[in-house]
Write a protein that holds these residues in place. Structure first.
Motif, mmCIF file in Angstrom:
data_model
loop_
_atom_site.group_PDB
_atom_site.id
_atom_site.type_symbol
_atom_site.label_atom_id
_atom_site.label_comp_id
_atom_site.label_asym_id
_atom_site.label_seq_id
_atom_site.Cartn_x
_atom_site.Cartn_y
_atom_site.Cartn_z
ATOM 1 N N TYR A 199 91.594 61.123 34.249
ATOM 2 C CA TYR A 199 91.215 61.145 32.827
ATOM 3 C C TYR A 199 91.461 59.802 32.121
ATOM 4 C CZ TYR A 199 91.048 66.075 33.927
ATOM 5 O OH TYR A 199 90.729 67.268 34.516
ATOM 6 N N GLY A 221 92.114 73.053 37.758
ATOM 7 C CA GLY A 221 92.609 73.700 36.534
ATOM 8 C C GLY A 221 94.022 74.247 36.708
ATOM 9 N N ILE A 242 93.795 63.629 24.338
ATOM 10 C CA ILE A 242 93.529 65.079 24.204
ATOM 11 C C ILE A 242 93.747 65.463 22.740
ATOM 12 C CG2 ILE A 242 94.199 67.383 25.070
ATOM 13 C CD1 ILE A 242 95.743 65.774 27.337
ATOM 14 N N LEU A 274 97.548 73.443 27.676
ATOM 15 C CA LEU A 274 97.190 72.721 28.900
ATOM 16 C C LEU A 274 97.885 73.240 30.150
ATOM 17 C CD1 LEU A 274 97.043 69.013 27.709
ATOM 18 C CD2 LEU A 274 95.180 70.616 27.998
HETATM 19 P P1 ADP Z 1 92.496 69.924 36.158
HETATM 20 O O1 ADP Z 1 92.454 70.240 37.585
HETATM 21 O O2 ADP Z 1 91.319 70.442 35.400
HETATM 22 O O3 ADP Z 1 92.755 68.479 35.905
HETATM 23 P P2 ADP Z 1 95.138 70.384 35.075
HETATM 24 O O4 ADP Z 1 95.926 71.639 34.996
HETATM 25 O O5 ADP Z 1 95.729 69.262 35.841
HETATM 26 O O6 ADP Z 1 93.712 70.784 35.603
HETATM 27 O O7 ADP Z 1 94.875 69.895 33.592
HETATM 28 C C1 ADP Z 1 94.334 70.800 32.661
HETATM 29 C C2 ADP Z 1 93.436 70.095 31.675
HETATM 30 O O8 ADP Z 1 94.214 69.214 30.885
HETATM 31 C C3 ADP Z 1 92.382 69.220 32.317
HETATM 32 O O9 ADP Z 1 91.228 69.947 32.626
HETATM 33 C C4 ADP Z 1 92.136 68.194 31.235
HETATM 34 O O10 ADP Z 1 91.212 68.717 30.312
HETATM 35 C C5 ADP Z 1 93.484 68.073 30.539
HETATM 36 N N1 ADP Z 1 94.271 66.906 30.982
HETATM 37 C C6 ADP Z 1 95.283 66.895 31.874
HETATM 38 N N2 ADP Z 1 95.803 65.664 32.007
HETATM 39 C C7 ADP Z 1 95.101 64.862 31.190
HETATM 40 C C8 ADP Z 1 95.150 63.475 30.869
HETATM 41 N N3 ADP Z 1 96.035 62.659 31.447
HETATM 42 N N4 ADP Z 1 94.276 63.008 29.947
HETATM 43 C C9 ADP Z 1 93.377 63.812 29.353
HETATM 44 N N5 ADP Z 1 93.278 65.139 29.618
HETATM 45 C C10 ADP Z 1 94.121 65.652 30.519
#
Ligand code: ADP
Length: 410
Positions: free
Chosen positions: A315, A373, A346, A354
């Protein structure tokens, strides 16, 4: 009218006779009249007094009053026991609320004392049981939906006490049902996440079975590549699901290995350098020498850091480095391990969700870059197992920092 006692009647008659005899002895007419009148009035007064004679008390009224005070005392006797209990509790007599603890008054209102219990707890299933004087109560719970705020679930138990009293206990089961709901949602979500790539793989197999489609090498190679990617996605998902269930199964066992966080950071960085196409310049590491050792599970902590670094690269803006920093807190009781990226950030309204399983800010984006996710849910569970705390701060257009606070071995 009450009866006249015979003694008073005789005295009254004697007074009238005495008055008449006295009158005959007096010559003055006026005096005669006065004497007869006075004696007659005196006789009447004595007769009238009979009316006010105290009557024997009505025993049934006294008995009723005595019973009331006694019963009140009985219900009151439970007061001291039920008051400190946090569940709402009511003591019922003849379908009326005799007394209740503060939790019940808070929940159902102060007015419930003396009220019909069917009005106090407006619920048909409960009313039916509570109003029936012959009902046998075993303490088996009755589920109340619609009592309290929407979404709240209460269980009502009725216990028969001595002296015609009943104890009604309400217990809030909302969190239990919410956990149950989460479990069923989780199974449904996981099945859905697996079904999509599985359907894609099956679809391509069917297409390739067609001799015409299978003949063209380029199409074949393209389809096989998609099938491989979808199978890979399923594998990652299954691995994350297994990780989650393993961590959950161990959540009550505090990990006991001494872990050097600086070594852990170096190992995770090596994985990215050797197998994930990353270079030295993609990392900024800040780990001062002589950091205290923490008590942990090395494999789980590297999975935690791996997930955070993966997200930071996924991200973060392409080409920007990821910072991994570790520092002790003010009194050296905790280590703060943080991973920061320079990404799009975010929005605040998403931050608290999250760590929910399968919660994504942008579902399409997460899936297209291989997200399951579950990454942050796994991080949260590992942190909790280590007796730690997690914090996510983010600024739109600037970037995100995820910090994990882990207790230091004393
Ligand atoms: P994913 O496999 O979708 O990355 P996670 O549980 O690791 O699932 O994260 C959940 C959600 O949190 C992600 O889909 C993303 O939308 C958001 N997210 C996580 N880490 C970041 C980050 N460093 N920057 C922006 N968004 C993030």
């Amino acid at each position: 009218m009450n009866s006249i006692s015979p003694l008073r009647l005789v005295i009254a008659i004697l007074l009238i006779v005495a008055g008449a005899v006295l009158a005959t002895q007096i010559s003055a007419l006026l005096l005669k009249v006065v004497i007869v009148t006075a004696f007659s009035v005196l006789a009447l007064v004595i007769i009238a007094l009979s009316d006010r004679e105290p009557q024997p008390p009505d025993l049934s009224v006294i008995e009723r009053e005595r019973q009331k005070i006694f019963d009140h005392g009985k219900a009151e006797a439970y007061q001291q026991i039920i008051d400190p209990i946090s569940d709402p509790i009511l003591i019922i007599r003849n379908a009326k609320v005799a007394t209740a603890n503060p939790a019940a008054k808070n929940f159902l209102g102060n007015h419930i004392i003396g009220e019909d219990v069917r009005i106090a707890i407006r619920h048909p299933a409960a009313a039916d049981r509570l109003a029936n004087p012959n009902a046998k109560h075993t303490g088996k719970p009755i589920l109340l939906v619609g009592v309290g705020s929407p979404g709240q679930r209460w269980e009502l138990r009725i216990h028969t006490l001595t002296d015609g009293l009943k104890l009604v206990q309400l217990s809030d089961q909302s969190s239990h049902y919410a956990a149950e709901r989460m479990r069923t949602d989780f199974v449904a979500n996981a099945s859905h996440e697996l079904r999509t790539p599985l359907a894609a793989v099956k679809g391509f197999i069917e297409t390739l079975e067609n001799p015409e489609a299978g003949k063209d090498d380029e199409t074949r190679a393209r389809f096989l590549k998609i099938m491989y990617q979808e199978a890979d996605r399923m594998q990652r998902l299954v691995e994350d699901l297994m990780s989650l269930s393993r961590i959950e199964a161990e959540k009550h066992q505090l990990p006991s290995e001494p872990v050097n966080i600086a070594n852990l950071i170096a190992d995770v960085k090596d994985v990215f350098l050797s197998g994930r196409n990353k270079e030295e310049g993609d990392f900024i590491i800040s780990a001062p020498k002589g950091l205290p050792v923490i008590q942990g599970d090395y494999a789980q902590l590297s999975q935690l850091l791996h997930n955070l670094v993966t997200n930071a690269f996924k991200y973060g803006r392409p080409g920007t480095p990821v910072t991994i920093a570790v520092e002790p807190n003010r009194d050296d009781s905790m280590l703060r391990l943080s991973v920061s990226d320079k990404g799009e950030g975010i929005a605040t309204e998403h931050l608290h969700r999250l760590t929910e399983r399968f919660y994504r800010v942008d579902k399409g984006r997460s899936k297209s870059i291989g997200g399951t996710g579950l990454g942050l849910a796994i991080v949260k569970h590992i942190t909790e197992r280590h007796g730690g705390r997690m914090e996510i701060t983010s600024k739109k257009g600037v970037g995100t920092t995820v910090s994990i606070f882990l207790p230091v071995i004393k």
